[in-house]
Scaffold this active site. Structure first.
Site, PDB file in Angstrom:
ATOM      1  N   GLU A 146       0.875  -1.180  -0.099  1.00 54.85           N
ATOM      2  CA  GLU A 146       0.033   0.067  -0.064  1.00 54.85           C
ATOM      3  C   GLU A 146       0.924   1.147  -0.137  1.00 54.85           C
ATOM      4  OE1 GLU A 146      -2.549   2.552  -0.530  1.00 54.85           O
ATOM      5  OE2 GLU A 146      -3.617   0.811  -0.046  1.00 54.85           O
ATOM      6  N   ASP A 163       1.282   4.013  -2.884  1.00 54.83           N
ATOM      7  CA  ASP A 163       0.636   5.557  -2.742  1.00 54.83           C
ATOM      8  C   ASP A 163       2.071   6.593  -3.212  1.00 54.83           C
ATOM      9  OD1 ASP A 163      -1.578   4.603  -1.771  1.00 54.83           O
ATOM     10  OD2 ASP A 163      -0.929   5.026   0.379  1.00 54.83           O
ATOM     11  N   SER A 189      -6.802   2.588  -4.086  1.00 57.16           N
ATOM     12  CA  SER A 189      -5.587   3.245  -3.280  1.00 57.16           C
ATOM     13  C   SER A 189      -4.579   3.809  -4.591  1.00 57.16           C
ATOM     14  CB  SER A 189      -4.707   2.098  -2.934  1.00 57.16           C
ATOM     15  OG  SER A 189      -5.331   1.547  -1.561  1.00 57.16           O
TER      16      SER A 189
END
Length: 793
Positions: A347, A351, A626
């Protein structure tokens, strides 16, 4: 002709240079709150009596009611860095909203005049006398008060389980839920009646955590002969039934690179004119770290290093007091060599890298706080764990980012009231300070609590609705970002939009590509039509025939829906086809997230699978909202730099009010005639048709996904059941259906599916995606309408 259309007729080169006629101050040091009074007397006027208490509703999680077993947590166990959430008075709440409205109004002298954390706390937090009374009560109960935040809306404190049980009249237990042990309070907490007007609750009495809104990655190897990536086959996986995932073929899958997005979303023009996000800071808030060299590998591999962006990973400390932001590397060090230890969280990698992909000149901050404390299991901070702590510490700090992206989520129905109150106050504070916040709307269609699985009601057993909104995104002071899919594969138009031979650095996208809502279930009407079926129900029946155990049932799709806690802001009412409800609705905008059949992904460079020149090694392919949120944060960084270059304020606060104002000019308002640009800006018109548009209006498809009722007493509402299923071979009396806007649907179609795309705004993709060049031109025109500053506001 409206202002946007006039601007778009001008030369792009001319629009990207020059200086504004005036420049507005970007601080609150010279700002008076015109017509807004925030002075008030303390609300705590009675003597605090610990025997005279009142219960605060919804301060425990209903999911503990499904626990298979429980036992009291030992009273000596430490509970560190809980957050006592304070609530402002109704008058101060109203004053805060009034000021923020003026901060976003180009006709107001308060426009773009932002506050500091101290100014926010002094004006809109709990008054000092009440803060003193609450901290004195905490100390009298044996707690250690670590710090009072500048926002005067939260107090960080620590103690033991015994102190928590006594002070808040609850019982901390260890519960076994789905064979996993969890810490949680058994019932709603109570506080002295004298304090009830200022205490909203306590964050940190349970360890339930949201899920990162990222898809399970695909490991793939580039095959030059197929001009595609060939996924690694999992030998243990069950072969998919015929007809499922038919978009994947022997030709492999597509991995998008940064230049693909720059081409698709109109970024190249302004990038070539020097608008790269330079000087703008984007913070991605996380609870697990990444290996810093991943980012370096990414920018080098995709030729982004030349733009001068920077990377920093750190643990943001609170403004004062004992640190509550633990370094995950330190906390998890004892677990090195075990499967639990992961120094490279996917994650976080996604990002950081894809915010840079859009704004390669920006300063990327990975703000990470651990949500784990050794010996106790998950953190005792709050529902949103280290992500919340990282964000609130940044927002209350002395050096604050321009933009924040958060890619975590859980439905409002499954979040305790104290956490929701704190989240909304946090994003409101960010907005008042000028920080633009972007939050992923979710990855499981109409209920964001089921990322990676199918909606089944277990997340919130006291509210079995298949409809919910991401609690982390539903504040009216952040911009919720949903997910789209590229329509070319299902439409059979790939040759129009992608080069046959991709460039490793340059990608293969030739222009903007028509978009549809991301939906991987059989509820995807565009996929059903492409496969030759007359309806999604017929399509789903084929799925069920080949998959009687529901093994491939899924709710994976871009999330959207109405909030059950936050009211609709005025700016969300002003655009064509805005939902006629009283709720804050999600999403606001959308960008590419993932694809039906798992055909299209983006590439990330990770420690386990680093990127190599020419894609000569295995690569990691990822997707999910995401991805969408940090990409839009990158677009905002471009807006900020582009505005600053014209002498306009660099920071913009919540982007949504401006986005809706611009969309109303393009799509039309909530009433009156619709302009011709509504039809012209339909995403289906492709690159040529939408060349002059700010927004790409997504009008086909839906995010109505599959839903399953597991037991007779666990019947999911807002789910149209189309068949019976022996779900996963475990639940013989289960039914399977599609999410519906009706509570108890007896049919399913265009009028009641949850939810269908439409012209204007929709629950599937909000206002749609954007052309960054056209957005910057339009945003400049909007901000330039503001009045020149005066010495006396």
């Amino acid at each position: 002709m409206n202002n946007i259309q006039l601007m778009l007729r001008a030369s792009i080169a001319a629009a990207l240079i020059g200086v504004s006629a005036h420049s507005l101050a970007n601080t609150a040091s010279d700002t008076a709150f015109v017509g807004i009074s925030t002075t008030e007397a303390p609300r705590i006027t009675q003597t605090v009596d610990n025997d005279h208490v009142v219960t605060i509703p919804k301060t425990h999680l209903a999911i503990v009611d499904l626990a298979s077993s429980s036992s009291p947590l030992d009273g000596s166990v430490a509970m560190s860095h809980m957050q006592l959430v304070l609530k402002p008075s109704a008058a101060r709440q109203a004053a805060m909203e009034a000021l923020i409205t003026k901060q976003h109004d180009p006709k107001s002298v308060q426009f773009d005049h932002w506050l500091t954390p101290q100014q926010f706390g002094d004006s809109f937090g709990v008054v000092d006398g009440d803060v003193a009374a609450v901290t004195a009560w905490l100390a009298s109960q044996g707690f250690t008060v670590n710090s009072v935040y500048p926002n005067k809306a939260q107090i960080d404190f620590s103690g033991t389980v015994a102190q928590v049980n006594h002070a808040f009249h609850t019982q901390e237990n260890i519960y076994t839920i789905d064979n996993v042990k969890h810490l949680a309070n058994a019932g709603d907490i109570s506080v002295p009646v004298a304090l009830q007007s200022v205490i909203a609750g306590v964050m940190g009495l349970h360890d339930s955590q949201p899920r990162p809104l990222v898809k399970k990655p695909q490991i793939a190897q580039w095959d030059a002969s197929k001009k595609a990536f060939v996924p690694k086959v999992d030998a243990t996986a069950t072969t998919a039934p015929k007809g499922i995932g038919q978009a994947i073929s022997a030709h492999g899958v597509r991995g998008l690179v940064p230049n693909d997005m720059a081409t698709m979303y109109g970024i190249n023009t302004i990038r070539n004119n020097g608008v790269t996000g330079k000087g703008i800071t984007i913070a991605v808030v996380e609870e697990y770290p990444m290996v810093a060299t991943d980012w370096t590998n990414f920018v080098n591999e995709f030729n982004l290093a030349k733009y001068g962006g920077t990377f920093q990973q750190f643990n943001p400390a609170p403004p004062s007091g004992v640190t509550n932001c633990l370094d995950p590397d330190v906390v998890l060090a004892p677990f090195k060599g075990t499967p639990f230890y992961n120094p490279d969280f996917l994650e976080t990698v996604l990002d950081a890298e894809w915010a840079t992909a859009i704004a390669p000149g920006a300063n990327i901050e990975v703000a990470v706080c651990s949500s784990y404390t050794a010996g106790l299991g998950a953190t005792s901070t709050n529902f949103f764990g280290g992500t919340f702590i990282a964000a609130t510490n940044l927002i209350n700090g002395s050096t604050r980012p321009d933009v924040i992206s958060a890619s975590y989520g859980f439905g409002e129905h499954a979040v305790d009231s104290a956490s929701k109150t704190a989240i909304d106050l946090m994003w409101a504070q960010a907005d008042a300070e000028g920080i633009s916040v972007f939050v992923s709307s979710g990855d499981s269609g109409t209920n964001p609590s089921y990322n990676g699985s199918v909606i089944n009601g277990l997340r919130s057993p006291t509210d079995l609705s298949a409809l919910d909104a991401n609690a982390f995104a539903s504040s009216p002071h952040d911009t919720g970002v949903g997910g789209t899919d590229l329509a070319d594969v299902l439409d059979g138009t790939t040759s129009q939009y992608f080069a046959p031979t991709p460039s490793v650095v340059g990608g293969s996208a030739l222009s903007y590509v028509p978009e549809i809502p991301w939906n991987e279930s059989c509820g995807n009407g565009v996929a059903a039509k492409a496969a030759g079926y007359s309806s999604v129900l017929a399509f789903c029946q084929v799925y069920l025939k080949h998959d009687p155990d529901g093994f491939y049932a899924t709710s994976e799709a871009g999330s959207g829906g109405p909030s059950s806690t936050d009211a609709k802001p005025a700016w969300q009412r002003q655009v064509y086809n805005a939902a006629r409800d009283q709720s804050r609705d999600l999403p606001d905008v959308a960008l590419f997230a993932a694809s039906y059949g798992g055909y299209t992904w983006v590439i990330v460079c990770t420690n386990a699978f680093p990127c190599a020149p020419g894609f000569t090694t295995q690569m990691e392919l990822v997707g999910g909202t995401s991805l969408s949120s940090p990409m839009f944060a990158g677009i905002q960084a471009l807006m900020d730099q582009g505005l600053q270059a014209r002498g306009l304020p660099v920071d913009q606060g919540n982007a949504a009010p401006t986005l809706y104002a611009l969309a109303a000019q393009e799509y039309g308002g909530s009433s009156g005639l619709t302009p011709s640009s509504l039809a012209a800006c339909n995403a289906d018109n492709g690159a040529k048709g939408t060349a002059g548009c700010v927004f790409h209006n997504v009008t086909r498809g839906s995010n109505s996904t599959q839903c399953v009722s597991l037991f007779n007493f666990l019947q999911v509402t807002n789910c149209y059941n189309y068949g019976s299923v022996n779900y996963l071979g475990l639940f013989t009396n289960a039914t399977i259906g599609l999410t519906s806007a009706d509570t108890s649907p007896t049919s399913y179609g265009a009028g009641n599916k949850a939810y269908g795309a439409q012209p204007g705004w929709s629950f599937t993709s909000g206002l749609g995606s954007v052309n960054a060049t056209n957005l910057l031109i339009a945003w400049r025109a909007f901000d330039d309408a503001s009045p020149a500053p005066t010495s006396t506001p």
